[in-house]
Design a protein around this motif. Structure first.
Motif, short mmCIF file in Angstrom:
data_model
loop_
_atom_site.label_atom_id
_atom_site.label_comp_id
_atom_site.label_asym_id
_atom_site.label_seq_id
_atom_site.Cartn_x
_atom_site.Cartn_y
_atom_site.Cartn_z
N ASP A 167 13.75 39.91 -13.10
CA ASP A 167 13.14 40.87 -12.18
C ASP A 167 11.65 40.62 -12.01
O ASP A 167 11.11 40.78 -10.91
N ALA A 168 10.97 40.21 -13.07
CA ALA A 168 9.53 39.97 -12.98
C ALA A 168 9.22 38.76 -12.09
O ALA A 168 8.14 38.68 -11.51
N LEU A 169 10.17 37.81 -12.00
CA LEU A 169 9.95 36.63 -11.17
C LEU A 169 10.13 36.94 -9.70
O LEU A 169 9.34 36.53 -8.86
N ARG A 170 11.21 37.68 -9.37
CA ARG A 170 11.49 38.08 -7.99
C ARG A 170 11.85 39.56 -7.97
O ARG A 170 13.02 39.93 -7.97
N PRO A 171 10.84 40.44 -7.96
CA PRO A 171 11.10 41.89 -8.05
C PRO A 171 12.00 42.41 -6.94
O PRO A 171 12.78 43.35 -7.16
N GLU A 172 11.90 41.84 -5.75
CA GLU A 172 12.67 42.36 -4.63
C GLU A 172 14.16 42.16 -4.80
O GLU A 172 14.98 42.90 -4.24
N VAL A 173 14.55 41.14 -5.60
CA VAL A 173 15.98 40.88 -5.81
C VAL A 173 16.62 42.03 -6.59
O VAL A 173 17.80 42.34 -6.40
N ALA A 174 15.85 42.67 -7.45
CA ALA A 174 16.38 43.75 -8.27
C ALA A 174 16.83 44.95 -7.45
O ALA A 174 17.64 45.77 -7.92
N ALA A 175 16.33 45.09 -6.22
CA ALA A 175 16.69 46.23 -5.37
C ALA A 175 17.51 45.83 -4.16
O ALA A 175 17.97 46.69 -3.40
N ALA A 176 17.70 44.55 -3.95
CA ALA A 176 18.39 44.07 -2.75
C ALA A 176 19.88 43.88 -3.02
O ALA A 176 20.30 43.67 -4.17
N PRO A 177 20.70 43.94 -1.98
CA PRO A 177 22.13 43.67 -2.15
C PRO A 177 22.35 42.18 -2.43
O PRO A 177 21.49 41.35 -2.17
N ALA A 178 23.51 41.86 -2.93
CA ALA A 178 23.83 40.46 -3.22
C ALA A 178 24.03 39.69 -1.93
O ALA A 178 24.45 40.25 -0.92
N PRO A 179 23.72 38.41 -1.93
CA PRO A 179 23.97 37.57 -0.74
C PRO A 179 25.47 37.53 -0.42
O PRO A 179 26.31 37.85 -1.28
N PRO A 180 25.83 37.15 0.78
CA PRO A 180 27.25 37.07 1.16
C PRO A 180 28.03 36.15 0.21
O PRO A 180 27.57 35.06 -0.15
N GLY A 181 29.19 36.59 -0.19
CA GLY A 181 30.03 35.81 -1.10
C GLY A 181 29.72 36.05 -2.56
O GLY A 181 30.37 35.47 -3.43
N TRP A 182 28.74 36.90 -2.85
CA TRP A 182 28.33 37.20 -4.21
C TRP A 182 28.35 38.70 -4.45
O TRP A 182 28.31 39.50 -3.50
N ARG A 183 28.38 39.09 -5.73
CA ARG A 183 28.35 40.51 -6.09
C ARG A 183 27.43 40.71 -7.29
O ARG A 183 27.29 39.81 -8.13
N ILE A 184 26.80 41.86 -7.33
CA ILE A 184 25.95 42.21 -8.48
C ILE A 184 26.83 42.71 -9.60
O ILE A 184 27.62 43.64 -9.42
N THR A 185 26.69 42.11 -10.77
CA THR A 185 27.49 42.54 -11.92
C THR A 185 26.66 43.28 -12.97
O THR A 185 27.23 43.97 -13.82
#
Length: 751
Positions: A589-607
């Motif tokens: 999260d510290a490297l790319r903070p925006e990823v922590a709040a964004a949905p997963a890219p197509p074909g992927w899911r947040i686990t």
């Protein structure tokens, strides 16, 4: 053992002496017990630096595979760090290494495994030092003291045993080889014995072991040359050459792979002053808290007592019988009898001195402080020989005053290098003064035995003080990497397939590493994870690391996240994340903070999202077989066999390129229906093969470059060493027989 420097006094009563092996066993046990003290003070003492980031997790993985019957020269699941043969440092052809790797695989706590292996080599170093001192002619007491002192020198204990295990193994093996080669030069052992020790030394995987062996052979060769013992010189040189053949199997894969690595430009001689000690630092070798002014990882001042040898070495100098030494070397009889036998000691020590204080980079050898323990080995042998003459008992006040001055100088040097630690320097100086007084009184009361005992106990006291104070420094502001394989697996057991972590060490809170949520180097290899793109490498793979902006510990830059979702290039139109066959993506999260709040890219899911990392996985696993990651349009592939070092697939269609999620290390070969075809490095260094149209069987396999040739040369060298042994033993027996017959004839004539 060699004849002592001083012949025994015939008037002294003869007593039954313990056999040499029993003293060696005592030293090994004593060192093992003393080496336990640092771990009692800090249970992670032997688990730091490269030990935890590189070696022990890899040992665990290699050992686990060995138990399953697999010898891993290549582990594609470790990606950039998986060319174990090319790395050389793992010493895959050294049986002692392999046994230790299997042993490591049984440990759940990797810090305990590291402790066990390092104690093993600290003990070997101690025993070899004792034997070497004895072979040069030192008496048992001083040789015993040398063996119990050298393993606890600053660089050996805190750098090597604590974090650079390959260096610890190297100096132990070189010392044992020095002893065996010296015995061979004097006809006290056979060539095959020295060959075996030499081969173990060279094949253990550290280039400084090979360098040390060469220097030892050169020094002993010079001694034999000056003594005009040409036949023994030939035997030693031939034996050394046979042992040196182990370098082919050990280092040839590295040299034949170097062009694709980050070490390709490591040539010539240069100096950047990094880890280059200054000669004046030797004045502090008896100061327990002296931190030399050396450019290190943490800045221009050391944080470890890297030039420390022993608290008593310099204070003992005024009591050495310097006049007696001068008189001995002034004697033609002594020089003829003993002087030439010390040529090798002097030559080897001088060469190590030159390397220790030489340029910071000489070809692929860098950081010359790594050779300080080899220099100290020569010095401690010389000290043991000097002590064997007995200590001076005259002018006691003058000598005690000079000893006190050396202790005071040690305090001043420590104060000058790190004034902020004046209190610590003062306490250390008081401890050394008290130990010096106790040692002097023990010597006066119980002679050499009392002195050796007091000096050894003092070494334990000083080492305990060093470890305690330095552990306080380290624990206060450092991370605590997880050493439990269960903890590592607990944090990663939800990962599937190939894992790629996007994280930067500077952005990582120590607690995140302690918890095992963010891992660097090879630590993840000790978990249940199948494959990790991030790993530690000592040699690198330039194209791959540049493409992923990845350093030698697997840390990456933030831009990699965006690049993962872009096509590899104009011809390979799949995203980079697919090209790498990544199944689990861990984003700090510290490297790319925006990823922590964004949905997963197509074909992927947040686990998982835990405030430290965001874990995402594919919705569907790849339909391509094995490690195939891309095929040209019109090329079809079907499932075949796949293992760490080989893979086969069935191909059909119009023909084209097939890429594998494996790095194209030199040593990979490919065949189509049994016919050799090129195996190339494709985009970002991945293995790529071009197949023709139609139905075919494609097979790829890896073997270390020139492996058959190097193994054959190694085997021939072993046979040659064995034949040399037979010839040498036969010659010596014949010589003894002729000498005996000549003496009998002379006795007959005389009667």
């Amino acid at each position: 053992m060699a004849t002592p420097v001083i012949a025994p006094d015939p008037s002294r009563r003869r007593v039954r002496r313990l056999p040499e092996w029993s003293i060696a066993a005592f030293i090994a046990v004593a060192v093992a017990l003393i080496a336990t003290v640092p771990r009692l003070i800090n249970d992670r003492f032997y688990y730091a630096g490269d030990m935890l980031e590189s070696f022990v997790p890899s040992w665990h993985r290699i050992g686990t595979e060995l138990r399953s019957g697999h010898w891993l020269a290549m582990n594609p699941d470790a990606w950039v760090g998986g060319n174990y043969a090319g790395e050389a440092a793992y010493g895959l052809y050294n049986p002692v290494n392999l046994v230790n790797y299997v042993l490591t695989s049984y440990f759940e706590n990797l810090s305990v495994a590291a402790y066990v292996v390092m104690v093993e080599f600290l003990a070997l170093f101690a025993v070899a030092t004792f034997l070497l001192c004895r072979e040069y002619g030192a008496r048992r007491g001083p040789a015993l003291l040398a063996g119990l002192t050298l393993p606890f020198g600053g660089f050996t204990l805190f750098y090597e045993a604590g974090g650079w295990p390959s260096g610890m193994m190297a100096v132990a093996w070189v010392t044992l080889f020095w002893w065996s080669a010296l015995r061979l030069s004097r006809g006290r052992t056979n060539p095959f014995f020295t060959f075996v020790i030499g081969a173990l030394t060279v094949s253990m995987g550290n280039p400084y072991a090979a360098l040390g062996a060469v220097i030892v052979l050169a020094g002993i060769g010079l001694e034999l040359l000056l003594d005009r013992r040409f036949r023994r010189l030939l035997v030693v040189v031939a034996t050394g050459a046979c042992a040196g053949s182990a370098a082919l199997v050990t280092y040839l894969p590295l040299f034949l792979s170097v062009e694709v690595t980050t070490r390709a430009g490591s040539t010539g001689i240069s100096n950047d002053a990094f880890l280059q000690p200054q000669f004046g630092g030797l004045a502090g070798l008896s100061s327990p808290t002296y931190f030399p002014v050396i450019m290190t990882f943490g800045g221009p001042i050391e944080v470890l007592p890297s030039l420390y040898l022993g608290w008593f070495v310099l204070p003992l100098m005024p009591f050495i019988r310097w006049g007696r030494i001068r008189a001995l070397f002034a004697s033609p009889r002594f020089r003829a009898t003993y002087g030439r036998r010390l040529v090798s000691l002097a030559a080897i020590t001088v060469v190590f001195l030159l390397f220790t204080f030489g340029p910071s980079n000489v070809g692929m050898f860098r950081w010359p402080i790594r050779l300080v323990e080899y220099l100290y080995l020569g010095l401690i042998v010389a000290l043991s020989l000097s002590m064997s003459l007995g200590l001076a008992r005259d002018h006691v006040r003058r000598r005690l005053t000079l000893s006190a001055v050396t202790i005071a100088i040690g305090f001043y040097l420590a104060f000058a290098s790190s004034p902020a630690l004046t209190g610590r320097h003062t306490v250390a100086t008081v401890i050394v003064l008290l130990l010096a007084i106790a040692s002097y009184l023990s010597w006066r009361r119980w002679s050499t035995g009392g002195l050796v005992t007091a000096l050894t106990l003092g070494t334990v006291v000083v080492m305990s003080f060093q470890v305690f104070t330095l552990s306080v420094d380290v624990i206060a502001d450092s991370r605590q990497d997880p050493s439990s394989t269960a903890r590592l697996s607990e944090q990663t057991d939800r990962y599937q397939g190939t894992v790629l972590q996007l994280a930067e060490l500077e952005d990582t809170n120590p607690s995140e590493i302690t918890d095992g949520r963010i891992l660097f180097g090879n630590e993840i290899l000790a978990s249940t994870v199948d494959s990790s793109v991030n790993s530690y490498t000592g040699i690198g793979f330039t194209d791959f690391q540049n493409a992923l902006c990845m350093d030698y510990r697997g840390a990456v830059c933030p831009e990699l996240y965006d690049a993962l979702w872009q096509p590899v290039n104009g011809d390979i139109d799949i995203p980079l994340v697919d090209y790498l066959r990544v199944d689990t993506l861990v984003v700090q999260d510290a490297l790319r903070p925006e990823v922590a709040a964004a949905p997963a890219p197509p074909g992927w899911r947040i686990t998982e999202r835990d405030g430290v990392r965001t874990v995402m996985q594919r919705n569907e696993i790849s339909r391509l077989p094995g490690t195939v990651s891309y095929t040209s349009p019109g090329v079809l592939v079907a499932e075949g066999d796949s293992s760490a070092q080989s893979e086969s697939v069935r191909t059909s269609g119009t023909g084209g390129d097939i890429s594998f999620a494996r790095l194209a290390w030199p040593g990979y070969t490919a065949t189509i229906d049994g016919v050799d075809i090129p195996a190339n490095a494709g985009w970002h260094g991945l293995l790529e093969v071009t197949v023709p149209p139609g139905d075919h069987e494609l097979a790829i396999s890896f073997a270390p470059p020139r492996q058959r040739l190097s193994i054959a040369a190694y085997a021939l060298a072993a046979v040659a060493a064995l034949l040399l042994t037979v010839v040498d033993i036969a010659y010596r027996r014949r010589k003894v027989s002729v000498s005996k017959r000549t003496q009998e004839e002379a006795d007959t004539v005389a009667s």
